[in-house]
Design an enzyme around this catalytic site. Structure first.
Site, PDB file in Angstrom:
ATOM      1  CG  PHE A  89      87.113  36.968 102.581  1.00  0.00           C
ATOM      2  CD1 PHE A  89      86.303  37.893 102.371  1.00  0.00           C
ATOM      3  CD2 PHE A  89      87.776  37.022 104.034  1.00  0.00           C
ATOM      4  CE1 PHE A  89      86.137  39.184 102.767  1.00  0.00           C
ATOM      5  CE2 PHE A  89      87.658  38.301 104.436  1.00  0.00           C
ATOM      6  CZ  PHE A  89      87.110  39.093 104.061  1.00  0.00           C
ATOM      7  CG  HIS A 106      85.626  45.473  90.925  1.00  0.00           C
ATOM      8  ND1 HIS A 106      85.076  44.446  91.873  1.00  0.00           N
ATOM      9  CD2 HIS A 106      84.545  46.288  90.477  1.00  0.00           C
ATOM     10  CE1 HIS A 106      83.692  44.675  91.786  1.00  0.00           C
ATOM     11  NE2 HIS A 106      83.425  45.660  91.046  1.00  0.00           N
ATOM     12  CG  ASP A 142      84.670  45.117  95.420  1.00  0.00           C
ATOM     13  OD1 ASP A 142      85.713  44.545  95.575  1.00  0.00           O
ATOM     14  OD2 ASP A 142      83.548  44.581  94.963  1.00  0.00           O
ATOM     15  CB  ALA A 599      65.117  38.490  34.685  1.00  0.00           C
ATOM     16  CB  SER A 631      59.529  49.013  39.272  1.00  0.00           C
ATOM     17  OG  SER A 631      58.389  48.200  39.082  1.00  0.00           O
ATOM     18  CG  LEU A 632      56.904  46.030  44.288  1.00  0.00           C
ATOM     19  CD1 LEU A 632      56.168  47.589  44.372  1.00  0.00           C
ATOM     20  CD2 LEU A 632      56.021  44.865  44.512  1.00  0.00           C
ATOM     21  CB  SER A 651      69.411  48.768  31.020  1.00  0.00           C
ATOM     22  OG  SER A 651      68.557  49.492  32.124  1.00  0.00           O
ATOM     23  CB  CYS A 707      76.521  41.372  28.588  1.00  0.00           C
ATOM     24  SG  CYS A 707      77.221  40.042  29.318  1.00  0.00           S
ATOM     25  CE  LYS A 757      66.413  47.286  23.001  1.00  0.00           C
ATOM     26  NZ  LYS A 757      67.193  46.922  24.045  1.00  0.00           N
ATOM     27  CB  SER A 805      70.502  45.174  18.452  1.00  0.00           C
ATOM     28  OG  SER A 805      71.405  44.035  18.625  1.00  0.00           O
TER      29      SER A 805
END
Length: 902
Positions: A89, A106, A142, A599, A631-632, A651, A707, A757, A805
């Site tokens: 102070f 402040h 203040d 996979a 898919s999930l 793919s 690939c 396939k 293929s």
């Protein structure tokens, strides 16, 4: 201008230093007396600069200013008092003495939050805007006239510390300097503070920081963060006083499943989960607390509450007591201001800094013969007593609490006993899928069931993403240095190498990979990939950029390359471990966390990899692995709002769907490595023997499940028949059989649906008029074996000329002698552009062809020559983005531009 700086702390030191840099003369610094033999940073800096420093323990006695204090102050001749942060102070006789008066910093937007705990109350009240005020000091609390204000946004999870470090400290220093500049220029305003909107709150103390549970979750969160770190919001629970830290309202994906913690006065019990302690407001909304301080002063992760509360102190042996005293000596050397190191002595509260942590760790390692000790261990056990307990547990080998329990499937295969995890891997633990759902994974060599594997559900994806998000935002992964991150990845690579025979055997068992090829490529390149990207961890850096200067000021612009966050990686079945490694290594090197979907037909090496990450010390939640359907699981990862990046190999059809989902959900970053129909052009001037050898490899490598396999060979007319003859001779030498047999060079196709396939693919080729030279049939034996196949007389319009293929099918077309441009047109007449190749001795021709081929990779007089340092990825509908090489890092980083003005 002659300035007296009155205050303390690093903030005061920075203001002092900047004022001197501005050319002002600091005639004196008034700061607090030394504490525990340590000087305040402001006073320390001023003393080094030769500026007079005064450390009055008090300025007044019995309400009257001390005459000798006033005399010493007045002798300096200050024209302005600057009070950056002052806990004392200061009497009005000092405040009003200089010609320009006094200015004070402040940390709130006055007149709101007058008082000593302004930052706390800004957060407690849930203010959306915060900031600071520099005002002219008066004899009020203040209430002086305003000189300057700056505001900032309050973020939802801001604490006193984050708000101070992000804005109030750096901008506050600038604001103080700016205010002094305005005063020196005679431009400083004096704006009376309005009383409208004025608030005054008292100092926050421990006794007033108790949590009121009869309020909404947001209000409770604000109370906790507003009292974080001091004095700490607390409650009675579990028979003791608990103080909560690190609160957040970000509970997306969290499920309140765990052990209940009854809290008197709360609407519902808290729930201790793996993510932390979930609390509830009177509106039934959740908040999450991540750290809890127990009544004895120990700070623990909230997720460990019941472990922490029940843990008892170890009783030390005589030898351990000797070690403890030696460690106590190390603490004394590092903390010279502490007369006695007691069990309750806190390392950091006693003045230790980060450099002292390193010193302590190294001294203890030397005392304990190289014991494994990390800097983080010191941060988790900050008192001497806790540190000794931690040390003794490590010395006894008892520090592995919570070590992952793995339910293995064991098989004696390839002169090894395989121990294969088969559950989901979430948050560092192997767990069953929701509803205990499983599926069979099949051995393609004989069609037998290897084991049951957990089948992830949508809820499991949410749990894995939440674990990855928590690990990224709050875990050790984001706190360790980039170099330490690299060290962990090197360790992981070493473990993969130690287990390479086991990993290769699992690849042979689960994917039908020929063992010798799996050892060299599937596993060998995976190890190389992690080693390569481990080396990149501490070399990811931005740049500095010259921009137009905002004259008379100057600017500095720099870029930072930052991790993205939670990444989803979806990998194919042809190279289960290698494809995982190509993407995951770059992702982790960049500092991200990851959820991996292997996979569905080949999950086992990914789960074994998960086990090795635990052994390597990768923090929990950084890597999560979810076997399941695309898919999930893949769809949920693509849709999830907390996933920021998807890396996919598969793919083109599925890649397009993923890209759409990433756009529609939260505009995720995405990289796609998709289908291919890679052309290989063989000119008559080639080395024919090498062209035959490499042509065979380009198609039949890894059973054609590759690939970048050459989907179509263009052979110059003059050597066509000779080339075909030599290829057929080599095909007939190939040994088809058990992939674990060292003499086998052609194993089974990956799974039954793929075998079907291939049969349909060859049937269509025959129907459209292509000549089936050899193969085209299933091998008459158990399992999914398919004969290496060669087609000739393939015309451009045929299905087998246009479609991939992904199997051991060589598709050969002729081209006219010397007709380079026509064959290039035919080679590029596809929507795919993953790879390509050319065989010729003519360097000019090779370079010309490589320029014209529309593919991400061009091989010249070789094929399948990939390397961890060379970027890999396609053009056109073969996708975009790169795996491998430095370029791969960019797929998992974001660039932030930062511009300074000074």
């Amino acid at each position: 201008m002659k300035i007296a700086v009155i205050g303390q702390s690093l903030f005061g030191q920075e203001v002092y230093s900047h004022l001197r840099e501005e050319g002002h003369e600091v005639v004196g610094v008034f700061t607090v007396p030394d504490k525990d033999g340590k000087a305040d940073p402001l006073g320390l800096k001023a003393e080094k600069d030769g500026v007079p420093v005064f450390k009055f323990p008090r300025w007044r006695a019995k309400g009257q200013v001390l005459p000798d204090v006033v005399a010493e102050y007045q002798a300096l001749g200050a024209e302005l008092n600057v009070l950056p942060f002052c806990s004392q102070f200061i009497p009005m006789e000092i405040i009003g003495a200089p010609r320009h008066g006094s200015i004070i910093y402040h940390p709130s937007l006055l007149p709101r939050h007058r008082g000593a705990s302004a930052i706390h109350w800004t957060l407690i009240h849930g203010d959306k805007k915060g900031g600071f005020t520099i005002f002219w000091a008066d004899d009020g609390l203040d209430t002086g006239d305003l000189l300057l204000q700056k505001e900032c946004e309050i973020l939802p999870d801001d604490t006193v510390t984050t708000l101070y470090n992000r804005f109030l400290f750096p901008e506050g220093v600038k604001g103080m300097v700016q205010a002094v500049r305005l005063i020196a220029e005679g431009k400083a305003p004096r704006l009376p503070q309005p009383e409208d909107g004025a608030t005054y709150e008292g100092i926050q103390k421990k006794e007033t920081a108790r949590i009121n549970w009869d309020q909404p979750a947001e209000a409770i969160h604000n109370w906790i963060r507003g009292n974080d770190k001091v004095p700490g919001a607390w409650t009675e629970a579990g028979g003791q006083k608990l103080t909560f830290f690190n609160s957040t309202l970000n509970t997306a994906g969290l499920v309140p499943e765990g052990e209940d913690l009854p809290i008197p006065g709360a609407r519902r019990p808290g729930v201790v989960t793996k993510a932390g302690l979930i609390l509830f407001g009177n509106d039934d909304q959740m908040l999450l607390v991540k750290n809890v301080q127990l009544e004895d002063g120990r700070m623990i992760p909230a997720s460990h509450f019941f472990k922490g509360a029940d843990s008892s102190a170890l009783e030390l042996t005589e030898e351990e007591l000797v070690t403890a005293e030696a460690v106590r000596g190390a603490w004394k050397r590092i903390l010279p201001s502490i007369l006695e190191v007691e069990d309750s002595t806190d390392f950091f509260k006693s003045g230790a800094a980060s450099v002292d942590v390193v010193r302590l760790v190294e001294e203890v390692k030397e005392l304990c013969d190289g014991l494994e000790l990390e800097n983080e261990d010191v941060y988790m056990a900050t008192t001497f007593g806790d540190f000794i307990q931690l040390l003794v547990r490590k010395l006894r080998g008892d520090d592995k609490e919570g070590e992952c329990v793995i339910n293995y499937v064991e098989k004696a295969v390839n002169k090894l006993t395989l121990r294969m995890p088969h559950q989901l891997f979430i948050g560092g633990a192997f767990v069953d899928a929701e509803g205990a759902k499983t599926y069979e994974t099949i051995n393609p060599t004989d069609g037998s069931v290897i084991c049951q594997v957990s089948l992830a559900q949508v809820s499991d994806v949410d749990k894995a993403v939440a674990a990855a998000k928590d690990a990224f935002e709050n875990g050790l992964w984001g706190k360790i240095s980039a170099r330490d991150r690299g060290r962990l990845l090197y360790r992981l690579a070493e473990l993969m190498e130690q287990h390479q025979e086991e990993l290769a055997t699992i690849e042979a068992l689960d994917a039908g990979a020929v063992y010798t090829l799996a050892l060299k490529t599937h596993v060998g390149m995976s190890i190389q990939t992690f080693r390569y990207f481990a080396g990149w961890c501490d070399k990811i850096q931005g740049s500095t950029i010259p921009i137009n200067q905002a004259r008379p000021n100057r600017n500095l612009t720099l870029t930072k390359r930052e991790p993205i966050g939670v990444c989803g990686i979806v990998i194919p079945w042809n190279y289960p471990l290698m494809m995982l490694s190509w993407k995951t290594a770059a992702c982790l090197a960049a500092g991200n966390t990851v959820v991996i979907k292997p996979a569905q037909v080949t999950p086992l090496t990914a789960l074994k990899f998960a086990e090795l990450t635990l052994k390597a010390g990768i923090p929990k939640g950084v890597i999560n692995i979810l076997p399941g359907s695309g898919s999930l699981v893949g769809q949920r990862l693509s849709d999830h709002p907390d996933v920021r990046k998807i890396g996919f190999t598969g793919s083109t059809e599925v890649g397009k769907h993923i890209m759409k989902s990433c756009a529609m959900s939260n505009v995720k970053k995405v990289s796609l490595e998709l289908g291919g129909k890679s052309p290989l052009i063989i000119f008559a001037d080639c080395d024919l023997s090498k062209a035959v050898q490499m042509g065979m490899s380009s198609v039949f490598f890894n059973k054609g499940e590759n690939c970048i396999a050459a989907g179509r060979l263009f052979v110059e007319d003059s050597i066509h028949d000779q080339f075909v003859q030599k290829v057929v001779e080599e095909v007939r030498k190939m040994k088809i059989g058990d992939p674990l047999d060292r003499g086998t060079n052609h194993g089974p196709q990956n799974h039954q649906a793929h075998l079907r396939k291939l049969l349909e693919y060859c049937q269509r080729g025959v129907e459209e008029g292509a000549t089936l030279v050899c193969g085209g049939n299933q091998v008459p034996r158990p399992g999914f074996f398919f004969e290496p196949t060669v087609f000739t007389d393939v015309q451009d319009h045929m299905f087998i000329a246009r479609e991939e293929s992904f199997g051991p099918v060589m598709v050969i077309s002729r081209f006219a002698n010397g007709d380079v441009d026509t064959v290039l047109t035919r080679a590029n007449a596809t929507e795919f552009g993953l790879a390509s190749g050319v065989f010729t001795r003519d360097v000019s021709k090779a370079l010309y062809v490589s320029d014209k081929l529309e593919a991400g990779t061009v091989f010249i007089n070789t094929y399948n020559k990939t390397d961890v340092a060379a970027p890999f990825g396609g053009f056109k509908q073969s996708g975009f983005g790169k795996d491998l090489g430095e370029a791969a890092l960019s797929e998992y980083l974001r660039v932030k531009t930062v511009t300074f003005e000074y």
